[in-house]
Structures are given as C-alpha cells and as structure tokens.
Design an enzyme around this catalytic site. Structure first.
Site, mmCIF file in Angstrom:
data_model
loop_
_atom_site.group_PDB
_atom_site.id
_atom_site.type_symbol
_atom_site.label_atom_id
_atom_site.label_comp_id
_atom_site.label_asym_id
_atom_site.label_seq_id
_atom_site.Cartn_x
_atom_site.Cartn_y
_atom_site.Cartn_z
ATOM 1 N N GLU A 52 1.183 2.692 -15.142
ATOM 2 C CA GLU A 52 0.374 2.434 -13.944
ATOM 3 C C GLU A 52 1.164 2.796 -12.689
ATOM 4 O O GLU A 52 0.636 3.422 -11.754
ATOM 5 C CB GLU A 52 -0.042 0.968 -13.901
ATOM 6 C CG GLU A 52 -0.817 0.591 -12.640
ATOM 7 C CD GLU A 52 -0.797 -0.904 -12.383
ATOM 8 O OE1 GLU A 52 -1.159 -1.294 -11.253
ATOM 9 O OE2 GLU A 52 -0.417 -1.681 -13.279
ATOM 10 N N ASP A 56 -0.123 5.803 -10.244
ATOM 11 C CA ASP A 56 -0.453 5.545 -8.847
ATOM 12 C C ASP A 56 0.145 6.628 -7.955
ATOM 13 O O ASP A 56 -0.513 7.137 -7.036
ATOM 14 C CB ASP A 56 0.068 4.166 -8.462
ATOM 15 C CG ASP A 56 -0.125 3.849 -6.989
ATOM 16 O OD1 ASP A 56 -1.284 3.797 -6.545
ATOM 17 O OD2 ASP A 56 0.881 3.659 -6.283
ATOM 18 N N ASP A 121 -6.155 -0.694 -13.045
ATOM 19 C CA ASP A 121 -4.778 -0.480 -13.498
ATOM 20 C C ASP A 121 -4.730 0.477 -14.677
ATOM 21 O O ASP A 121 -3.845 1.344 -14.765
ATOM 22 C CB ASP A 121 -4.134 -1.809 -13.878
ATOM 23 C CG ASP A 121 -3.911 -2.717 -12.676
ATOM 24 O OD1 ASP A 121 -4.011 -2.243 -11.533
ATOM 25 O OD2 ASP A 121 -3.663 -3.920 -12.889
ATOM 26 N N GLU A 124 -5.137 4.098 -13.539
ATOM 27 C CA GLU A 124 -3.881 4.650 -13.026
ATOM 28 C C GLU A 124 -2.902 4.916 -14.166
ATOM 29 O O GLU A 124 -2.193 5.933 -14.160
ATOM 30 C CB GLU A 124 -3.273 3.698 -12.006
ATOM 31 C CG GLU A 124 -4.064 3.606 -10.710
ATOM 32 C CD GLU A 124 -3.447 2.656 -9.710
ATOM 33 O OE1 GLU A 124 -3.689 2.847 -8.509
ATOM 34 O OE2 GLU A 124 -2.710 1.733 -10.121
#
Length: 235
Positions: A52, A56, A121, A124
């Site tokens: 994650e 991101d 989450d 990502e």
C-alpha cells in the site's frame, strides 16, 4: 477466518481477468489482497501495508503524469488540487469497487464486511503489486484504465476545507470541527485519520500523511457525500 491461501486462486484469476493483467508471481497479488486483520503477525510480509505504501507513491507519480498531459496549460496549484482529488481514499475505494477488488480481498472474520478504507488500501496495494510484478507500465495501464475518465471531474477552485466552511456558514450551520481519530507511524512517516463534524450531519473521515492533509480529505468526504464536490469549488 478466511483461508489465507485459498480465497482462492479462482478469485485471483477473476480479478486478473477484470483488470487485464496476469501476474507472473501470484504470491505478490495474494499479499496485496491480504488485510492486516487476517493475522496477528506484524512481520513485513504478513499483509498488504508495505505494498500500500509503495502503491500510494506509484499512483501519485502516474496521476501526475496523466494530469501534465491532459492539462498542458494548467498551473501547479490547479494540478495539485486535481491530484489531491484523484488520489484520495474515496477515489481509490470507488476504483476498488469498479475493479471488483473486494471479491478477492482477504481479511479477518471479526472485521465483518470490508470497509471502504480497506478497499482503498487494497487498491493502492494492488498498484504496488503491479509495479513490483510488471514494472511501471503494468501499473500505468491499470491506473489509466480506471482513472482516465475521472480526470475531467477532478477540479475544485478552492480547497475542500474552505469550500465546506462556506457551504456550512451559508446555511447557518456552525463552523466544521476536525478531530484526530488516529495518529500512527514513526515521525518521518506519520499517518493521520481525522473526522470532520458538522452539527446535524454524520461525521466523515479522511486520512493523510499530515494533519492538514487528513482534514482536507475529511472535508472532501463531507462535500462528496452531499453531492457538492467538485461542483461547489466552481460555484
């Protein structure tokens, strides 16, 4: 608790078909879809949190590239506002729903159903897994597929907190309040969860790497829930 190894190859294959990418390493895909609630272990390879983190950053880079190409005359401030809207957790959760990520997400039985934040989450983390398995082009193909149509709706001319305050005061409501619900992580990698509250309305949560970022995210969540973002920014 859902079986950590078998929710299942069929679910993973179905997700691969939906996103148009076959992983060379199914293990990294499985890890991207493993929420921390599935295991008490905090080891680095026990859940999708590290992926994650990576996803991101990869998402931010790819969206920045897309915005530079789509809006060649836009100044930095406009690009930043568009970027913030496109990478916020609610947008990622919406992409997760479009891609059917929830059908393959593995999490602890005590969690109940997967929350929007869990889906965000996982989205990502999936981007991070695509980057690790197939490089930037694999991640770019996924982001282009699910974000391209969202580019045009990514602008507000004011920041979300200002827009929300003006909206509230225009209706005789008190100034929105923001409360930190969670502050975690080491000093160089903090994570904030903030709740935006307006009397008479359900609170909404946002997250970010700074308190201000999380407050802006929470304000945007309220505006989106009321059907006022990004339109309110252009009023």
């Amino acid at each position: 608790v859902q079986d950590p190894m078998t929710k299942g190859d069929a679910a993973l294959a179905a997700l691969e078909a939906r996103i148009g990418y076959a992983f060379r390493d199914r293990g990294i895909l499985r890890l991207a879809l493993t929420h921390s609630s599935l295991s008490a272990s905090r080891s680095a390879d026990a859940n999708n949190e590290r992926l994650e983190f990576l996803g991101d950053r990869v998402l931010g880079l790819i969206i920045a590239e897309m915005l530079m190409g789509a809006f060649p005359e836009a100044l930095e401030g406009e690009l930043s506002r568009r970027l913030a809207f496109l990478v916020r957790w609610e947008t990622c959760a919406a992409v997760a729903a479009d891609a059917g990520i929830g059908a393959a997400l593995r999490y602890g039985a005590g969690t109940g159903s997967a929350t929007a934040l869990m889906l965000s989450d996982a989205c990502e983390a999936l981007i991070g897994a695509l980057y690790r398995d197939g490089g930037l082009e694999a991640a770019r193909a996924f982001v282009g597929r699910y974000w391209q149509d969202r580019l045009a709706t990514s602008l507000g001319s004011r920041d979300a907190k200002s827009a929300l305050q003006e909206w509230a005061q225009g209706r005789g409501l008190a100034v929105p309040r923001y409360e930190i619900i969670e502050r975690s992580g080491p000093q160089h990698q903090l994570h904030f969860v903030v709740e935006a509250r307006i009397d008479g309305f359900d609170p909404a949560r946002g997250k970010g790497r700074t308190r201000r970022e999380a407050e802006q995210d929470a304000a945007t969540a309220v505006l989106m829930r009321q059907g006022l973002w990004p339109e309110v920014g252009n009023a």
